[in-house]
Design a protein around this motif. Structure first.
Motif, mmCIF file in Angstrom:
data_model
loop_
_atom_site.group_PDB
_atom_site.id
_atom_site.type_symbol
_atom_site.label_atom_id
_atom_site.label_comp_id
_atom_site.label_asym_id
_atom_site.label_seq_id
_atom_site.Cartn_x
_atom_site.Cartn_y
_atom_site.Cartn_z
ATOM 1 N N UNK A 1 0.822 -1.208 0.000
ATOM 2 C CA UNK A 1 0.000 0.000 0.000
ATOM 3 C C UNK A 1 0.855 1.256 0.000
ATOM 4 N N UNK B 1 2.423 1.899 -3.479
ATOM 5 C CA UNK B 1 1.391 2.376 -4.404
ATOM 6 C C UNK B 1 1.051 3.825 -4.110
ATOM 7 N N UNK B 2 0.892 4.111 -2.833
ATOM 8 C CA UNK B 2 0.498 5.444 -2.392
ATOM 9 C C UNK B 2 1.551 6.473 -2.805
ATOM 10 N N UNK C 1 1.525 6.959 -6.628
ATOM 11 C CA UNK C 1 0.364 7.737 -7.073
ATOM 12 C C UNK C 1 0.552 9.207 -6.761
ATOM 13 N N UNK D 1 -2.519 15.946 0.510
ATOM 14 C CA UNK D 1 -3.038 14.689 1.034
ATOM 15 C C UNK D 1 -2.700 14.594 2.504
ATOM 16 N N UNK E 1 -4.187 -0.151 -8.782
ATOM 17 C CA UNK E 1 -3.554 0.907 -7.991
ATOM 18 C C UNK E 1 -4.571 1.895 -7.438
ATOM 19 N N UNK E 2 -5.597 2.230 -8.247
ATOM 20 C CA UNK E 2 -6.513 3.257 -7.761
ATOM 21 C C UNK E 2 -7.353 2.728 -6.611
ATOM 22 N N UNK F 1 -6.369 0.508 -4.389
ATOM 23 C CA UNK F 1 -5.518 0.490 -3.199
ATOM 24 C C UNK F 1 -5.330 1.888 -2.652
ATOM 25 N N UNK F 2 -5.221 2.823 -3.567
ATOM 26 C CA UNK F 2 -5.064 4.205 -3.153
ATOM 27 C C UNK F 2 -6.292 4.672 -2.381
#
Lengths: 366, 312
Positions: A132, A135-136, A139, A301, B124-125, B127-128
């Motif tokens: 996680x 990925x975070x 992104x 965020x 991915x989205x 999980x985000x």
């Protein structure tokens, strides 16, 4: 998503940290001022096989390498020339290459740049790539890069071809602190040092692109911020736009403890943070004429503060306002107040604020 | 040549392209019928999944049907979410000691949720979104009351929103792997529905958290405008948007996610400057609207529970 391994600090250590950090003026464990950053070592253009690269090393030993590679790719579009509305029924299914699309039509869709032409991948030691946190982080960096349309539009070669940019971020050290600022600053430097091969001039508008094989003639992805910008050579559609001084965005990690706000938190400070916010800023590309550059805010965020995972935390409504109380520190429940949040953003973005300082400092590397 | 099988044609074929049956070029799908400060109607009901310890269902109405929306492709999507909460339940024996409730969140799009099929493996989205939801919820749960236990919050998106107006979608201009503005409304819905389900499960919280979205949008032939609860298919272009997870009674924010090109401070000329602070304030307003609905729904289901327990 626990950002890091929960801090291995005793309750009294946590309590000491929290008390000294919530004083006015606060005392940080390493005696920095709230807005000062730790020293860092950086070098750019170190990977010969990449279009641009950078390595950044923080004083606490965390280190990252970023390589940027570009590839020429054919632009695919699902529209067919005649049946624009007819294509609707099929959604994205078609995949028919557009051979002769109007130039006007491309300009109308914002000169064509798409966010998915930029691929960000983050690699951290000891973490699965679908973790996680990985990925975070990926992104978040991607979100900042595509927010101000500049980079995407810059990747357009002509109506049929575009660059695809791979940004590969490699964290070399174990993630001691939350590695976001490190990764974002390294990405910033790598993008600033990125050069793409210069296209051969004098071709037809939609011909297959040919590139100059002289590496010295390569054009920087982000044009240097001199007052006389060369006309944009990589893209025909952009060349008539006004010169911009766009820079890649950076992401700052800001924490609040009580009503104090700290930049570039260390591991120990993160362990007692009430709230953690990641703020992505960039010098605003529209204000090229202004002397004092405004910063634009691209993304904000909140991040789950690691203090909530620490062992002792039991503050409930019944004991509101018990922060002054002596004894073992306990992580605060609830969120961050709106005025504190506003102040955190304000400190990042105001003129002559921390964000401007960091951006001008990074400018020195190029 | 293999004669035992039916072979395809030797050369490639192009898929047929049919002439449009829709009249008018784009039929202007981008129009918002609501006021800028009006949020969509919300339907929330808790306790619909008997096997879970807490559950909730949330639906946002779709825009009212207009003359051109008879066609299936032009139908504006609604937002439908269900959330189930499993736990608090003991951690497995192998897990290390945890002094407080371990929260794990999952957001999953049903394969049929959007125009494009989603696979079963979270991308991915998703999980985000789950990471965002976890940030939002962890601040409100009072975890110390359940040491050595865990709770799973699972949100399933039954019907999601398209990320952009339909014309742009048809052009394949969807904006890539993430970055769809539709995700922001979905996150706001996820926060609200998860809050309802957590309450239904009876897990102690410091406050009821609700989600709200506000956005700066560009309408055709109009200046930039601030709207509450944007539906991405209603607007030509969304410039910036902000999701908030807001605790009304404490006036605190546990989750904030903003993106887009936002000017950080007001220039001081307009009455409603298009800056970050205003955007957050409007998102809070939207969250307050959602909270009113949520409180009613929880009250209703609690009364129903009381009645049934009195009878039984």
């Amino acid at each position: 998503m626990p950002p890091t391994i929960p801090p291995l600090l005793s309750p009294s250590e946590l309590s000491y940290l929290h008390t000294s950090l919530s004083l006015t003026p606060p005392i940080r464990p390493d005696a920095r001022s709230p807005t000062s950053f730790r020293p860092l070592v950086a070098e750019t253009d170190l990977l010969p096989a990449a279009n641009g690269s950078a390595r950044l090393c923080f004083a606490d030993g965390t280190e990252a390498i970023v390589g940027v590679k570009g590839e020429v790719e054919k632009t695919t579009n699902t529209t067919t020339t005649g049946g624009r509305s007819g294509g609707k029924g099929g959604g994205k299914g078609g995949g028919i290459d557009v051979i002769d699309m109007d130039v006007d039509e491309v300009e109308e869709v914002g000169s064509g740049g798409e966010g998915r032409w930029i691929e960000v991948s983050v690699d951290m030691p000891g973490q699965r790539d679908d973790d996680a946190m990985v990925v975070f982080l990926g992104e978040m960096i991607h979100e900042g890069l595509v927010a101000d349309q500049f980079l995407q539009n810059r990747l357009v070669i002509n109506n049929r071809w575009h660059w695809r940019l791979y940004i590969d971020i490699l964290l070399l050290s174990p993630p001691l602190t939350y590695p976001l600022p490190l990764l974002s600053l390294t990405t910033h430097l790598a993008l600033l040092s990125t050069h793409l091969p210069a296209p051969v001039q004098g071709l037809e508008k939609d011909d297959d692109p040919l590139f100059n094989d002289d590496w010295d003639a390569a054009v920087p992805l982000y044009p240097p911020s001199t007052p006389t910008n060369p006309p944009n050579p990589t893209s025909n559609t952009n060349s008539n736009k006004k010169p911009t001084t766009a820079r890649p965005p950076i992401t700052l990690l800001v924490i609040s403890i009580g009503s104090n706000i700290f930049f570039d938190p260390s591991h120990a400070e993160l362990a007692v943070a009430d709230s953690v916010v990641a703020v992505t800023i960039a010098s605003s590309s529209s204000s090229s004429s202004n002397e004092a550059e405004d910063l634009s805010l691209l993304a904000v965020r909140t991040i789950d503060p690691p203090s909530r995972l620490s062992s002792s935390s039991s503050t409930t409504d019944a004991d509101a306002g018990r922060e002054e109380e002596e004894g073992v520190w306990k992580a605060k429940k609830g969120g961050v107040r709106r005025d504190v949040l506003g102040r955190m953003i304000g400190m990042c973005t105001e003129r002559g604020g921390v964000g401007a300082e960091v951006l001008s400092g990074l400018e020195g590397f190029t | 040549m293999d004669r035992r099988r039916v072979n395809g044609p030797a050369g490639g074929t192009a898929p047929p392209v049919y002439a449009s049956t829709l009249t008018g070029k784009t039929a202007s799908a981008a129009n918002r019928t609501r006021q800028p400060n009006e949020i969509r109607k919300i339907f929330v009901k808790t306790g619909l999944t008997p096997s879970a310890s807490g559950s909730a269902y949330l639906e946002l109405e779709s825009s009212p049907a207009t003359h051109h929306s008879k066609s299936l492709t032009n139908r504006t999507p609604a937002l439908k979410l269900t959330c189930t909460v499993h736990g608090p339940r003991p951690l497995p024996r192998s897990a290390p000691f945890s002094p407080q409730l371990l929260l794990s969140t999952r957001v999953k799009f049903a394969p049929f949720a959007a125009r494009q099929r989603r696979g079963y493996i979270p991308d991915a989205s998703e999980k985000d979104l789950a990471a965002h939801l976890e940030t939002a919820l962890r601040g409100v749960l009072i975890g110390e009351r359940w040491p050595k236990s865990g709770v799973d919050v699972v949100v399933t998106v039954l019907e999601g929103e398209e990320d952009c107006p339909l014309e742009a979608l048809a052009e394949g201009n969807q904006g890539g792997r993430i970055g769809g503005w539709g995700l922001m409304s979905i996150l706001s819905g996820c926060i609200t529905v998860a809050s309802a389900a957590v309450t239904d499960a009876g897990i102690d919280c410091v406050d009821l958290i609700t989600g709200g979205v506000a956005a700066i949008v560009r309408q055709p032939s109009a200046p930039l405008q601030l709207v509450l609860d944007p539906c991405p298919s209603d607007h030509e272009e969304i410039v910036a948007a902000c999701v908030i997870g807001y605790l009304q009674s404490r006036d605190e924010v546990t989750e904030l996610w903003a993106k887009g090109n936002i000017s950080p401070s007001s220039s001081g000329k307009e009455t409603k400057p298009l800056c970050f602070e205003t955007l957050v304030d409007l998102a809070v307003e939207a969250a307050n609207g959602a909270r009113r609905v949520l409180v009613e729904a929880i009250k209703e289901s609690t009364e129903a529970k009381l009645e049934s327990s009195a009878v039984g």
